[in-house]
Write a protein that holds these residues in place. Structure first.
Motif, PDB file in Angstrom:
ATOM      1  N   LEU A  41      15.167 -51.115  49.714  1.00  7.21           N
ATOM      2  CA  LEU A  41      14.019 -51.607  48.965  1.00  7.21           C
ATOM      3  C   LEU A  41      14.421 -52.563  47.833  1.00  7.21           C
ATOM      4  O   LEU A  41      13.658 -53.464  47.491  1.00  7.21           O
ATOM      5  CB  LEU A  41      13.211 -50.428  48.422  1.00  7.21           C
ATOM      6  CG  LEU A  41      12.531 -49.592  49.517  1.00  7.21           C
ATOM      7  CD1 LEU A  41      11.780 -48.415  48.916  1.00  7.21           C
ATOM      8  CD2 LEU A  41      11.565 -50.459  50.320  1.00  7.21           C
ATOM      9  N   TRP A  42      15.616 -52.388  47.266  1.00  7.70           N
ATOM     10  CA  TRP A  42      16.093 -53.367  46.293  1.00  7.70           C
ATOM     11  C   TRP A  42      16.292 -54.717  46.966  1.00  7.70           C
ATOM     12  O   TRP A  42      15.941 -55.767  46.419  1.00  7.70           O
ATOM     13  CB  TRP A  42      17.413 -52.903  45.669  1.00  7.70           C
ATOM     14  CG  TRP A  42      17.250 -52.217  44.341  1.00  7.70           C
ATOM     15  CD1 TRP A  42      17.349 -50.887  44.077  1.00  7.70           C
ATOM     16  CD2 TRP A  42      16.957 -52.847  43.087  1.00  7.70           C
ATOM     17  NE1 TRP A  42      17.129 -50.639  42.748  1.00  7.70           N
ATOM     18  CE2 TRP A  42      16.890 -51.826  42.115  1.00  7.70           C
ATOM     19  CE3 TRP A  42      16.739 -54.155  42.703  1.00  7.70           C
ATOM     20  CZ2 TRP A  42      16.620 -52.097  40.777  1.00  7.70           C
ATOM     21  CZ3 TRP A  42      16.472 -54.427  41.365  1.00  7.70           C
ATOM     22  CH2 TRP A  42      16.410 -53.400  40.418  1.00  7.70           C
TER      23      TRP A  42
ATOM     24  N   GLY B 179       8.235 -51.336  47.693  1.00 10.51           N
ATOM     25  CA  GLY B 179       9.209 -51.155  46.618  1.00 10.51           C
ATOM     26  C   GLY B 179       8.553 -50.679  45.332  1.00 10.51           C
ATOM     27  O   GLY B 179       9.109 -49.847  44.610  1.00 10.51           O
ATOM     28  N   ILE B 180       7.361 -51.191  45.029  1.00 16.01           N
ATOM     29  CA  ILE B 180       6.630 -50.726  43.845  1.00 16.01           C
ATOM     30  C   ILE B 180       6.263 -49.253  43.982  1.00 16.01           C
ATOM     31  O   ILE B 180       6.417 -48.470  43.031  1.00 16.01           O
ATOM     32  CB  ILE B 180       5.370 -51.589  43.631  1.00 16.01           C
ATOM     33  CG1 ILE B 180       5.749 -53.017  43.258  1.00 16.01           C
ATOM     34  CG2 ILE B 180       4.477 -50.982  42.550  1.00 16.01           C
ATOM     35  CD1 ILE B 180       4.567 -53.962  43.163  1.00 16.01           C
ATOM     36  N   ALA B 181       5.776 -48.868  45.154  1.00 10.90           N
ATOM     37  CA  ALA B 181       5.411 -47.461  45.378  1.00 10.90           C
ATOM     38  C   ALA B 181       6.627 -46.551  45.217  1.00 10.90           C
ATOM     39  O   ALA B 181       6.545 -45.483  44.590  1.00 10.90           O
ATOM     40  CB  ALA B 181       4.799 -47.303  46.770  1.00 10.90           C
TER      41      ALA B 181
ATOM     42  N   LEU C 120      13.388 -51.435  39.100  1.00 10.13           N
ATOM     43  CA  LEU C 120      12.940 -51.786  40.452  1.00 10.13           C
ATOM     44  C   LEU C 120      11.460 -52.157  40.445  1.00 10.13           C
ATOM     45  O   LEU C 120      11.052 -53.101  41.130  1.00 10.13           O
ATOM     46  CB  LEU C 120      13.194 -50.621  41.396  1.00 10.13           C
ATOM     47  CG  LEU C 120      12.699 -50.805  42.839  1.00 10.13           C
ATOM     48  CD1 LEU C 120      13.320 -52.035  43.483  1.00 10.13           C
ATOM     49  CD2 LEU C 120      12.989 -49.552  43.674  1.00 10.13           C
ATOM     50  N   MET C 121      10.668 -51.432  39.679  1.00 10.46           N
ATOM     51  CA  MET C 121       9.234 -51.727  39.626  1.00 10.46           C
ATOM     52  C   MET C 121       8.992 -53.120  39.028  1.00 10.46           C
ATOM     53  O   MET C 121       8.147 -53.887  39.523  1.00 10.46           O
ATOM     54  CB  MET C 121       8.506 -50.662  38.801  1.00 10.46           C
ATOM     55  CG  MET C 121       6.995 -50.833  38.778  1.00 10.46           C
ATOM     56  SD  MET C 121       6.136 -49.336  38.241  1.00 10.46           S
ATOM     57  CE  MET C 121       6.991 -48.983  36.695  1.00 10.46           C
TER      58      MET C 121
ATOM     59  N   ILE D 169      10.052 -42.598  41.983  1.00 11.45           N
ATOM     60  CA  ILE D 169      11.326 -42.157  41.396  1.00 11.45           C
ATOM     61  C   ILE D 169      11.442 -42.563  39.929  1.00 11.45           C
ATOM     62  O   ILE D 169      12.485 -42.325  39.309  1.00 11.45           O
ATOM     63  CB  ILE D 169      12.520 -42.725  42.181  1.00 11.45           C
ATOM     64  CG1 ILE D 169      12.569 -44.246  42.062  1.00 11.45           C
ATOM     65  CG2 ILE D 169      12.469 -42.286  43.636  1.00 11.45           C
ATOM     66  CD1 ILE D 169      13.825 -44.864  42.663  1.00 11.45           C
ATOM     67  N   SER D 170      10.374 -43.197  39.388  1.00  8.99           N
ATOM     68  CA  SER D 170      10.335 -43.629  37.989  1.00  8.99           C
ATOM     69  C   SER D 170      11.488 -44.590  37.664  1.00  8.99           C
ATOM     70  O   SER D 170      12.208 -44.417  36.683  1.00  8.99           O
ATOM     71  CB  SER D 170      10.393 -42.414  37.052  1.00  8.99           C
ATOM     72  OG  SER D 170      10.157 -42.813  35.716  1.00  8.99           O
ATOM     73  N   ASN D 171      11.628 -45.608  38.490  1.00  3.92           N
ATOM     74  CA  ASN D 171      12.658 -46.631  38.284  1.00  3.92           C
ATOM     75  C   ASN D 171      11.968 -47.895  37.767  1.00  3.92           C
ATOM     76  O   ASN D 171      11.394 -48.671  38.538  1.00  3.92           O
ATOM     77  CB  ASN D 171      13.396 -46.915  39.594  1.00  3.92           C
ATOM     78  CG  ASN D 171      14.607 -47.821  39.401  1.00  3.92           C
ATOM     79  OD1 ASN D 171      14.620 -48.688  38.546  1.00  3.92           O
ATOM     80  ND2 ASN D 171      15.629 -47.592  40.220  1.00  3.92           N
TER      81      ASN D 171
END
Length: 355
Positions: free
Chosen positions: A46-47, A94-96, A106-107, A101-103
């Motif tokens: 996803l990254w 990727g947003i979901a 990435l968000m 995971i509270s990153n």
């Protein structure tokens, strides 16, 4: 001794194979034992899909061009092709995942990629629509300006399928089908067409559809990732609350739109039955098509008939309008279009008269 050992080893291997075959036929199926990808694997995937790159923007803009051309031409197959090549679903998933995971890094990265990709698609669609200069909006375009609750449910299901596909290697091939189901690029193309034509109804309707798809995908994607133990409910609490509130806000206009669609469908069916079975004119001419549209204070009805020339007169039209207004108990704006039928018939030529 060596020969006996080899024989016993062969029997043991044969028993293991028979046992494995028996288990596979007794309900212990392999797909039930499959597990989600490791967190590190999903992170890398996803990254990679959430980082903006030249290939991402090239494929997305080409998808926008293809989608715009397909919409302007009224070609459903072309629009579907544009959905398949569009890489926009990656950063949304990727947003979901980042919310689950509270990153925050990435968000932020996925959000910026989604923003720039959205603007690039709208820009390409606006450019194509301006160059072509099509004046009439066809059905393919108008369908994407009136979203309803059905579109939201499709987006939720597609988001769940997309998140599940990203976390399981053996169902990754289903991801193009997810892109087709949720249809992210066509609404952006319609936004571009609305901007090019300076039509706010087209622009706002398509924008509502895109926001509906986006919210539904993120909401269900978060839930699927949490269900597979990526992240915790405590970490994703803020994202779930925000997406739920947004879904509730969107549910009001989408619900009203669905109710309007159902009312129109029921009215169309009732009016069609009255016209085909009770309208006197339908007994004298062949009814080809019925089109209905609710206007301000009146119902617009367009009837297509096939009849010989001079069969239908202006008096017939006035009588039909009065009949429908009395039967439906509302003002009727009636339009009759008659396709003339010409019939040529010749008797058989006797053999003696043939040249």
């Amino acid at each position: 001794m060596t020969q006996r050992y080899r024989y016993l080893k062969f029997l043991a291997r044969l028993r293991r194979q028979r046992r494995k075959l028996w288990l596979s036929n007794s309900g212990d199926w392999q797909w039930l034992a499959s597990k989600p990808m490791p967190v590190a694997g999903v992170n890398r995937l996803l990254w990679r899909e959430s980082v903006p790159s030249l290939s991402f923007f090239v494929m997305l803009m080409l998808s926008g061009v293809i989608s715009s051309l397909g919409l302007l031409a009224g070609s459903t197959a072309t629009v579907i092709g544009a959905m398949i090549i569009a890489p926009l679903m990656g950063p949304i998933i990727g947003i979901a995942y980042a919310i689950a995971i509270s990153n925050r890094r990435l968000m932020k990265r996925a959000g910026l990629t989604l923003l720039w990709g959205t603007l690039a698609t709208v820009f390409s669609s606006t450019l194509i629509a301006s160059l072509i200069g099509l004046q009439v909006l066809n059905e393919e375009i108008l369908l994407r300006t009136e979203p309803n609750l059905i579109d939201l449910m499709v987006a939720i299901a597609a988001g769940a399928a997309g998140a599940f596909a990203k976390s399981r290697k053996h169902v990754a091939d289903a991801f193009p089908g997810v892109a087709i189901a949720v249809a992210l690029v066509p609404p952006l193309s319609v936004i571009g067409i609305g901007v090019a034509r300076l039509e706010p109804n087209v622009f706002l309707g398509a924008t509502l559809l895109f926001i509906t798809n986006l919210t539904g995908i993120i909401f269900s994607g978060i839930l699927v990732f949490l269900w597979q133990r990526y992240g915790t409910l405590k970490r994703a609490q803020e994202g779930i609350v925000l997406s739920t509130l947004l879904l509730l806000v969107l549910g009001v206009p989408l619900g009203l739109s669905l109710n309007k669609l159902l009312v129109q469908s029921n009215s169309r069916q009732r009016v069609g039955q009255i016209i085909r079975n009770e309208l006197p004119l339908s007994q004298r001419a062949e009814l080809q098509d019925v089109a209905l549209r609710q206007n301000q204070g009146s119902l617009q009805i367009v009837l297509d008939f096939a009849a010989p020339p001079n069969t239908i007169t202006a008096g017939d039209v006035r009588q039909s309008q009065a009949f429908l207004e009395d039967r439906l108990d509302q003002p009727i704006d009636l339009t009759l279009r008659v396709v003339p039928i010409q019939e040529f018939s010749l008797p058989a030529t006797p053999e003696s008269a043939r040249p």
